[in-house]
Design a protein around this motif. Structure first.
Motif, short mmCIF file in Angstrom:
data_model
loop_
_atom_site.label_atom_id
_atom_site.label_comp_id
_atom_site.label_asym_id
_atom_site.label_seq_id
_atom_site.Cartn_x
_atom_site.Cartn_y
_atom_site.Cartn_z
N ARG A 1 0.84 -1.19 0.00
CA ARG A 1 0.00 0.00 0.00
C ARG A 1 0.88 1.24 0.00
O ARG A 1 1.62 1.50 0.94
CB ARG A 1 -0.89 0.02 1.25
N LYS A 2 0.77 2.04 -1.05
CA LYS A 2 1.61 3.22 -1.13
C LYS A 2 1.25 4.26 -0.08
O LYS A 2 2.12 4.96 0.45
CB LYS A 2 1.51 3.84 -2.53
N ASP A 3 -0.04 4.37 0.26
CA ASP A 3 -0.45 5.36 1.25
C ASP A 3 0.13 5.04 2.63
O ASP A 3 0.61 5.93 3.34
CB ASP A 3 -1.97 5.48 1.31
N VAL A 4 0.13 3.75 3.00
CA VAL A 4 0.65 3.37 4.31
C VAL A 4 2.17 3.51 4.33
O VAL A 4 2.75 4.02 5.30
CB VAL A 4 0.24 1.92 4.65
N LEU A 5 2.83 3.06 3.26
CA LEU A 5 4.30 3.13 3.24
C LEU A 5 4.79 4.57 3.16
O LEU A 5 5.85 4.89 3.72
CB LEU A 5 4.85 2.31 2.08
N LYS A 6 4.05 5.44 2.52
CA LYS A 6 4.43 6.84 2.50
C LYS A 6 4.39 7.42 3.91
O LYS A 6 5.31 8.14 4.34
CB LYS A 6 3.50 7.63 1.58
N LYS A 7 3.36 7.08 4.65
CA LYS A 7 3.23 7.52 6.04
C LYS A 7 4.37 6.99 6.89
O LYS A 7 4.85 7.67 7.81
CB LYS A 7 1.88 7.06 6.60
N ARG B 1 4.34 -1.39 10.42
CA ARG B 1 3.37 -1.71 11.47
C ARG B 1 2.99 -0.45 12.25
O ARG B 1 1.84 -0.29 12.66
CB ARG B 1 3.93 -2.78 12.40
N LYS B 2 3.95 0.44 12.45
CA LYS B 2 3.68 1.67 13.20
C LYS B 2 2.66 2.55 12.49
O LYS B 2 1.95 3.34 13.14
CB LYS B 2 4.97 2.45 13.41
N ALA B 3 2.60 2.43 11.16
CA ALA B 3 1.70 3.27 10.38
C ALA B 3 0.40 2.54 10.01
O ALA B 3 -0.42 3.08 9.25
CB ALA B 3 2.41 3.74 9.11
N THR B 4 0.20 1.34 10.53
CA THR B 4 -0.95 0.52 10.18
C THR B 4 -2.11 0.74 11.15
O THR B 4 -1.91 0.83 12.36
CB THR B 4 -0.57 -0.97 10.19
N THR C 1 0.19 -6.69 9.55
CA THR C 1 1.15 -5.98 8.71
C THR C 1 1.29 -6.63 7.35
O THR C 1 1.46 -5.95 6.34
CB THR C 1 2.53 -5.95 9.41
N ILE C 2 1.23 -7.94 7.29
CA ILE C 2 1.40 -8.66 6.02
C ILE C 2 0.54 -9.91 5.99
O ILE C 2 0.41 -10.63 6.99
CB ILE C 2 2.88 -9.03 5.77
N GLY C 3 -0.06 -10.16 4.84
CA GLY C 3 -0.77 -11.41 4.61
C GLY C 3 0.07 -12.31 3.74
O GLY C 3 0.57 -11.88 2.70
N GLY D 1 -6.48 -1.71 4.24
CA GLY D 1 -5.41 -0.86 4.73
C GLY D 1 -4.18 -1.56 5.26
O GLY D 1 -3.22 -0.90 5.67
N SER D 2 -4.15 -2.90 5.25
CA SER D 2 -2.95 -3.63 5.65
C SER D 2 -1.83 -3.29 4.66
O SER D 2 -2.06 -3.28 3.44
CB SER D 2 -3.22 -5.13 5.66
#
Length: 452
Positions: free
Chosen positions: A165-171, A198-201, A207-209, A280-281
């Motif tokens: 997810r680019k939105d989560v990784l950007k955060k 994980r901090k941004a999740t 965190t991962i499937g 959102g994961s």
């Protein structure tokens, strides 16, 4: 290959050990139901196993062929995916009722008794219609070569990917200036990435499937990372097992750590991982066939090959390939039509790429249209870093190898077996399989002929 054909009774006697018994019926879902009743000069019967989005893309390609080649009538039938398809195809070939053209997973070709249940391609005829060896990745092309003859023409490779997810990784500060995930080159770097993600999740999401309890996915992931370590399976003659339990243990420990460190939740196994990703994961490991799913969900995402945590890029890859099911009287217009149809679809695989698959025909990959496809353009490098199962009769999609060894990988990932114990069990199972005879022709892997 100089051996007498299998008859129907011999094949039925051997199928019990090779296929899951789940019925022999099939649904004719194709678009050319009346093709054999037309006045066309050439009639081609074509069996495939493509449903869902793949099915729609294949139908679109077939309709384009029909428009461009009105003199060739195509009767296409879609059979049930998996073991039922291979059972039906084998029965038809043994009973001299085979279609003119079929589709198989490349990994299953070696076990399908080439020369008995499959006929070799006429490479000169393929070249006439624009398909030549030099237009393909050499490793991929040679997977279809057995005893010096071509038995499978690759359509694609389909690979396991790391969706993010680019939105989560950007955060989380994990996107580079190019908008893609930061490079990862070691296991520690990978777990550092997971830690920050994980901090941004959002609370309640893993965190991962990674399909923790699925024997096929866990096996595919194992093949990828074991290949990254340079692991081997058998010697060149297929007489001895060269499986490295030390390297296998490293891979199993790596997979297990995702759960023990709390990044993957065992409660969210299977499709739940993809659902969590949509919600959102930050990560999910999935096949490239999930691209249309995530596109439809309008998720802001990217996709790369599985991370090269052991230093060498490699991600699990299989391939859909065209084959010629055995016909005692193969030849003439129908045979040429089969060559023409297969070559056309391979060369016009831009449509096929919409389903997430990487076209095997390299000229397609160099087109401007393909280079603009996202995220396909992010993971196209997987073509040159394929981690494939060994070229033996018991390997391939839904094959015996995955059925026997996949559950052992799961037992380690889920914690019911220690990684080093699971690695030894895997080697023992590989030893048993290497000594087992293929029910198609009664020969072990070592007796299966020279392969390219």
């Amino acid at each position: 290959m100089g051996r007498p054909d299998l008859n129907r009774r011999q094949l039925l006697g051997g199928l019990g050990g090779l296929f899951v018994a789940s019925g022999f019926g099939f649904a004719a879902l194709g678009t050319g139901a009346d093709a054999l009743a037309t006045d066309a000069d050439t009639r081609v019967r074509y069996w495939n196993l493509f449903s869902g989005g793949d099915g729609y893309n294949m139908i679109a390609m077939l309709n384009s062929f029909r428009e461009d080649h009105p003199a060739v009538a195509v009767k296409d039938s879609t059979l049930q995916w998996g073991s039922p398809f291979y059972t039906k195809l084998a029965m038809a070939a043994a009973g001299n009722r085979a279609p003119d053209l079929g589709v198989m997973h490349m990994g299953r070709v070696t076990g399908f008794s080439p020369g008995r249940l499959l006929d070799a391609w006429d490479t000169d005829l393929l070249a006439k219609y624009g398909v030549r060896k030099q237009d393909f990745n050499p490793q991929l092309w040679n997977r279809g070569v057995i005893d010096g003859k071509l038995y499978a023409v690759p359509l694609d490779i389909h690979v396991q990917l790391c969706f993010y997810r680019k939105d989560v990784l950007k955060k989380a500060g994990l996107l580079g200036d190019d908008g893609r995930i930061v490079p990862v080159t070691s296991t520690e770097e990978w777990f550092d990435v997971l830690k920050e993600a994980r901090k941004a999740t959002k609370k309640g999401l893993q965190t991962i499937g990674l399909w923790n309890s699925d024997q096929n996915f866990q096996w595919w992931f194992f093949v990828a990372f074991y290949t990254q370590l340079g692991g081997t399976w058998f010697n060149d003659a297929d007489t001895d097992v060269t499986f490295d339990t030390g390297k296998a243990t490293q891979v199993l420990e790596f997979l297990r750590r995702h759960i023990t460190d709390g990044y993957a939740n065992p409660a969210f196994a299977g499709p739940a991982g993809a659902e969590q990703f949509v919600n959102g994961s930050p990560f999910v490991w999935e096949g490239n066939w999930s691209v249309p799913v995530f596109d439809t969900a309008k998720v802001e995402y990217g996709a790369t090959p599985l991370p090269p945590v052991f230093g060498r890029p490699a991600t699990h890859a299989e391939s859909h390939a065209f084959v010629l099911p055995h016909q005692s009287d193969r030849g003439g217009p129908a045979n040429e039509g089969a060559h023409q149809l297969a070559a056309y679809i391979v060369r016009h695989a831009q449509q096929w790429a919409l389903g997430g698959h990487i076209p095997a025909y390299r000229p397609v990959l160099s087109t401007a249209a393909y280079k603009k496809m996202s995220p396909q353009n992010e993971y196209v490098s997987a073509m040159d870093h394929q981690a494939t199962e060994p070229k033996v009769w018991f390997a391939g999609s839904t094959g015996i190898l995955a059925q026997r060894v996949g559950p052992i990988v799961v037992s380690s990932t889920m914690g019911s077996a220690r990684p080093e114990t699971a690695a030894r069990r895997m080697k023992s199972e590989l030893t048993r399989l290497l000594a087992t005879k293929n029910p198609m022709d009664g020969r072990t892997a070592a007796q299966g002929g020279a392969v390219a």
